[in-house]
Design a protein around this motif. Sequence first.
Motif, PDB file in Angstrom:
ATOM      1  N   SER A 191       0.797  -1.234   0.000  1.00  0.00           N
ATOM      2  CA  SER A 191       0.000   0.000   0.000  1.00  0.00           C
ATOM      3  C   SER A 191       0.824   1.276   0.000  1.00  0.00           C
ATOM      4  CB  SER A 191      -0.935   0.000   1.215  1.00  0.00           C
ATOM      5  OG  SER A 191      -0.179  -0.064   2.408  1.00  0.00           O
ATOM      6  N   ASP A 192       2.164   1.182  -0.058  1.00  0.00           N
ATOM      7  CA  ASP A 192       2.969   2.395   0.042  1.00  0.00           C
ATOM      8  C   ASP A 192       2.851   3.289  -1.186  1.00  0.00           C
ATOM      9  OD1 ASP A 192       4.279   0.678  -1.624  1.00  0.00           O
ATOM     10  OD2 ASP A 192       6.261   0.932  -0.730  1.00  0.00           O
ATOM     11  N   ARG A 193       2.226   2.815  -2.265  1.00  0.00           N
ATOM     12  CA  ARG A 193       2.026   3.642  -3.458  1.00  0.00           C
ATOM     13  C   ARG A 193       0.751   4.475  -3.373  1.00  0.00           C
ATOM     14  NH1 ARG A 193       3.979   1.870  -8.512  1.00  0.00           N
ATOM     15  NH2 ARG A 193       1.894   1.938  -9.420  1.00  0.00           N
ATOM     16  N   MET A 194      -0.112   4.205  -2.424  1.00  0.00           N
ATOM     17  CA  MET A 194      -1.467   4.715  -2.472  1.00  0.00           C
ATOM     18  C   MET A 194      -1.576   6.229  -2.371  1.00  0.00           C
ATOM     19  SD  MET A 194      -3.580   2.227  -3.102  1.00  0.00           S
ATOM     20  CE  MET A 194      -2.325   1.805  -4.300  1.00  0.00           C
ATOM     21  N   TYR A 195      -0.602   6.877  -1.726  1.00  0.00           N
ATOM     22  CA  TYR A 195      -0.744   8.329  -1.538  1.00  0.00           C
ATOM     23  C   TYR A 195      -0.344   9.122  -2.775  1.00  0.00           C
ATOM     24  CZ  TYR A 195       4.340   8.564  -0.831  1.00  0.00           C
ATOM     25  OH  TYR A 195       5.696   8.490  -0.997  1.00  0.00           O
ATOM     26  N   TRP A 196       0.102   8.457  -3.833  1.00  0.00           N
ATOM     27  CA  TRP A 196       0.531   9.157  -5.044  1.00  0.00           C
ATOM     28  C   TRP A 196      -0.627   9.527  -5.963  1.00  0.00           C
ATOM     29  CZ3 TRP A 196       5.208  11.114  -5.590  1.00  0.00           C
ATOM     30  CH2 TRP A 196       6.265  10.581  -4.855  1.00  0.00           C
ATOM     31  N   PHE A 197      -1.821   9.103  -5.670  1.00  0.00           N
ATOM     32  CA  PHE A 197      -2.931   9.293  -6.593  1.00  0.00           C
ATOM     33  C   PHE A 197      -3.673  10.595  -6.273  1.00  0.00           C
ATOM     34  CE2 PHE A 197      -2.008   4.835  -6.532  1.00  0.00           C
ATOM     35  CZ  PHE A 197      -2.212   4.406  -7.822  1.00  0.00           C
ATOM     36  N   ARG A 198      -3.904  11.391  -7.337  1.00  0.00           N
ATOM     37  CA  ARG A 198      -4.635  12.647  -7.170  1.00  0.00           C
ATOM     38  C   ARG A 198      -5.534  12.874  -8.380  1.00  0.00           C
ATOM     39  NH1 ARG A 198      -1.859  16.209  -3.725  1.00  0.00           N
ATOM     40  NH2 ARG A 198      -3.828  17.355  -3.683  1.00  0.00           N
ATOM     41  N   ALA A 199      -6.670  13.513  -8.133  1.00  0.00           N
ATOM     42  CA  ALA A 199      -7.532  14.028  -9.201  1.00  0.00           C
ATOM     43  C   ALA A 199      -8.053  15.363  -8.675  1.00  0.00           C
ATOM     44  CB  ALA A 199      -8.676  13.068  -9.528  1.00  0.00           C
ATOM     45  N   THR A 200      -7.281  16.414  -8.931  1.00  0.00           N
ATOM     46  CA  THR A 200      -7.462  17.694  -8.251  1.00  0.00           C
ATOM     47  C   THR A 200      -8.147  18.702  -9.156  1.00  0.00           C
ATOM     48  OG1 THR A 200      -5.389  17.264  -7.075  1.00  0.00           O
ATOM     49  CG2 THR A 200      -6.292  19.491  -6.945  1.00  0.00           C
ATOM     50  N   CYS A 201      -9.242  19.262  -8.660  1.00  0.00           N
ATOM     51  CA  CYS A 201      -9.947  20.332  -9.377  1.00  0.00           C
ATOM     52  C   CYS A 201      -9.425  21.678  -8.896  1.00  0.00           C
ATOM     53  CB  CYS A 201     -11.448  20.244  -9.127  1.00  0.00           C
ATOM     54  SG  CYS A 201     -12.221  18.777  -9.802  1.00  0.00           S
ATOM     55  N   ARG A 202      -9.153  22.558  -9.852  1.00  0.00           N
ATOM     56  CA  ARG A 202      -8.695  23.902  -9.518  1.00  0.00           C
ATOM     57  C   ARG A 202      -9.521  24.907 -10.317  1.00  0.00           C
ATOM     58  NH1 ARG A 202      -3.767  20.883  -9.580  1.00  0.00           N
ATOM     59  NH2 ARG A 202      -2.723  20.974  -7.544  1.00  0.00           N
ATOM     60  N   GLN A 203      -9.973  25.929  -9.635  1.00  0.00           N
ATOM     61  CA  GLN A 203     -10.766  26.948 -10.307  1.00  0.00           C
ATOM     62  C   GLN A 203      -9.895  27.743 -11.291  1.00  0.00           C
ATOM     63  OE1 GLN A 203     -14.004  27.663 -10.392  1.00  0.00           O
ATOM     64  NE2 GLN A 203     -14.362  25.783  -9.235  1.00  0.00           N
ATOM     65  N   PRO A 204     -10.493  28.245 -12.399  1.00  0.00           N
ATOM     66  CA  PRO A 204     -11.935  28.178 -12.612  1.00  0.00           C
ATOM     67  C   PRO A 204     -12.439  26.900 -13.285  1.00  0.00           C
ATOM     68  CG  PRO A 204     -10.938  29.466 -14.342  1.00  0.00           C
ATOM     69  CD  PRO A 204      -9.819  29.105 -13.412  1.00  0.00           C
ATOM     70  N   LYS A 205     -11.560  26.069 -13.877  1.00  0.00           N
ATOM     71  CA  LYS A 205     -12.120  24.928 -14.617  1.00  0.00           C
ATOM     72  C   LYS A 205     -11.118  23.804 -14.850  1.00  0.00           C
ATOM     73  CE  LYS A 205     -11.098  26.869 -19.204  1.00  0.00           C
ATOM     74  NZ  LYS A 205     -11.656  27.197 -20.538  1.00  0.00           N
ATOM     75  N   TRP A 206     -10.012  23.788 -14.114  1.00  0.00           N
ATOM     76  CA  TRP A 206      -8.938  22.852 -14.427  1.00  0.00           C
ATOM     77  C   TRP A 206      -9.044  21.568 -13.610  1.00  0.00           C
ATOM     78  CZ3 TRP A 206      -7.658  25.214 -18.514  1.00  0.00           C
ATOM     79  CH2 TRP A 206      -7.476  26.592 -18.549  1.00  0.00           C
ATOM     80  N   ILE A 207      -8.503  20.496 -14.177  1.00  0.00           N
ATOM     81  CA  ILE A 207      -8.352  19.247 -13.443  1.00  0.00           C
ATOM     82  C   ILE A 207      -6.985  18.661 -13.773  1.00  0.00           C
ATOM     83  CG2 ILE A 207      -9.525  17.846 -15.227  1.00  0.00           C
ATOM     84  CD1 ILE A 207     -10.553  16.085 -12.862  1.00  0.00           C
ATOM     85  N   ASN A 208      -6.321  18.136 -12.749  1.00  0.00           N
ATOM     86  CA  ASN A 208      -5.002  17.514 -12.899  1.00  0.00           C
ATOM     87  C   ASN A 208      -5.053  16.103 -12.304  1.00  0.00           C
ATOM     88  OD1 ASN A 208      -4.594  20.602 -12.222  1.00  0.00           O
ATOM     89  ND2 ASN A 208      -2.895  20.005 -13.538  1.00  0.00           N
ATOM     90  N   PHE A 209      -4.580  15.138 -13.072  1.00  0.00           N
ATOM     91  CA  PHE A 209      -4.488  13.757 -12.609  1.00  0.00           C
ATOM     92  C   PHE A 209      -3.022  13.432 -12.315  1.00  0.00           C
ATOM     93  CE2 PHE A 209      -8.250  13.897 -15.254  1.00  0.00           C
ATOM     94  CZ  PHE A 209      -9.163  13.051 -14.632  1.00  0.00           C
ATOM     95  N   THR A 210      -2.777  12.727 -11.215  1.00  0.00           N
ATOM     96  CA  THR A 210      -1.432  12.272 -10.868  1.00  0.00           C
ATOM     97  C   THR A 210      -1.504  10.828 -10.392  1.00  0.00           C
ATOM     98  OG1 THR A 210      -0.820  14.503 -10.142  1.00  0.00           O
ATOM     99  CG2 THR A 210       0.604  12.692  -9.431  1.00  0.00           C
ATOM    100  N   ILE A 211      -0.563   9.993 -10.872  1.00  0.00           N
ATOM    101  CA  ILE A 211      -0.452   8.615 -10.415  1.00  0.00           C
ATOM    102  C   ILE A 211       1.022   8.297 -10.202  1.00  0.00           C
ATOM    103  CG2 ILE A 211      -2.586   7.903 -11.573  1.00  0.00           C
ATOM    104  CD1 ILE A 211      -0.875   6.603 -13.740  1.00  0.00           C
ATOM    105  N   PRO A 212       1.352   7.160  -9.583  1.00  0.00           N
ATOM    106  CA  PRO A 212       2.759   6.842  -9.332  1.00  0.00           C
ATOM    107  C   PRO A 212       3.596   6.811 -10.607  1.00  0.00           C
ATOM    108  CG  PRO A 212       1.349   5.416  -8.038  1.00  0.00           C
ATOM    109  CD  PRO A 212       0.450   6.171  -8.966  1.00  0.00           C
ATOM    110  N   GLY A 213       4.808   7.333 -10.494  1.00  0.00           N
ATOM    111  CA  GLY A 213       5.724   7.383 -11.626  1.00  0.00           C
ATOM    112  C   GLY A 213       6.644   8.582 -11.488  1.00  0.00           C
ATOM    113  N   ASP A 214       7.401   8.847 -12.512  1.00  0.00           N
ATOM    114  CA  ASP A 214       8.317   9.985 -12.537  1.00  0.00           C
ATOM    115  C   ASP A 214       7.546  11.224 -12.969  1.00  0.00           C
ATOM    116  OD1 ASP A 214      10.413  11.725 -12.688  1.00  0.00           O
ATOM    117  OD2 ASP A 214      11.295  10.851 -14.508  1.00  0.00           O
ATOM    118  N   ALA A 215       6.928  11.916 -11.991  1.00  0.00           N
ATOM    119  CA  ALA A 215       6.072  13.079 -12.281  1.00  0.00           C
ATOM    120  C   ALA A 215       5.036  12.716 -13.339  1.00  0.00           C
ATOM    121  CB  ALA A 215       6.911  14.267 -12.724  1.00  0.00           C
ATOM    122  N   CYS A 216       4.389  11.584 -13.131  1.00  0.00           N
ATOM    123  CA  CYS A 216       3.431  11.053 -14.106  1.00  0.00           C
ATOM    124  C   CYS A 216       2.086  11.757 -13.949  1.00  0.00           C
ATOM    125  CB  CYS A 216       3.281   9.556 -13.903  1.00  0.00           C
ATOM    126  SG  CYS A 216       2.202   8.754 -15.100  1.00  0.00           S
TER     127      CYS A 216
END
Length: 263
Positions: A191-216
């Motif tokens: 489970s040590d990989r689990m904190y690398w996952f993100r799906a972040t909404c930023r105003q006014p309309k952006w979304i960024n996905f992050t998963i484990p890897g080299d700045a993936c």
Amino acid sequence: MKFTKQSPAWYKISSRHSGKSITLSVHRAALEEMKEIKWDTAPIAPHLKKEYNLPDFTPPNDGDWGFGNAMKQAKSEDPLWIVWDIPFPVLKPKSREDPPSGVLAIRASFYIASTALSIFKGDTGWKTNQLMEIENICLPDKERSFGSGSLSATLTPDAIRWLKQQSHNSELMPVVAEMKAADEYLWPHNSDRMYWFRATCRQPKWINFTIPGDACGLDPDGYHDEKSDDGYKLVPHNVDSSLQQLTFLVGLAKLHDMIEGKT
């Protein structure tokens, strides 16, 4: 790049099985156009089959299709739509280290599906508009049989209107959970990989996905046009493997479910 055109939906993606597959739904008007492609003479399927030593290709139809019939017909809730489930293999089985070759059949089949659907110019007359288009499904370099996993996606104006309603710096936890489930299923691990996952909404309309890897990541192609409802493209950064490509596809599919109100 701005994307302003909005058209009635002709295909959808969904994540219905806790990261174990992707579901592709296609309006029958779009399927009919896919059927009209002369697959027996088109070079794309024979080329991919030879290049990656894939199983035989079945053209799009009302049943199973793809390389090795990777696209499995599933139950449809509406007769105007046909649904296929695309089950994932386990890339790192607990009993052995060698990834199964079936992942390449899945990636090549999805590549053909997204390419064929990208040229649909008809009008399905469907009650809701297209929310996203999956593009640039990258297949491996010949020297790296499981590398080179890039993809991109266009979010349409209807998707943007939904994103604009999300709080600044908020996490789409259903998307995060689904990507974690896909990663764990495809590549069983601690489970040590689990904190690398993100799906972040930023105003006014952006979304960024992050998963484990080299700045993936999967991110907007440029932070411009902040006050507009125009759509935009999500582009990859360091998406280098089947694992990463399929995990991002699951995340996009879950985002589609959320926007469509199915989760």
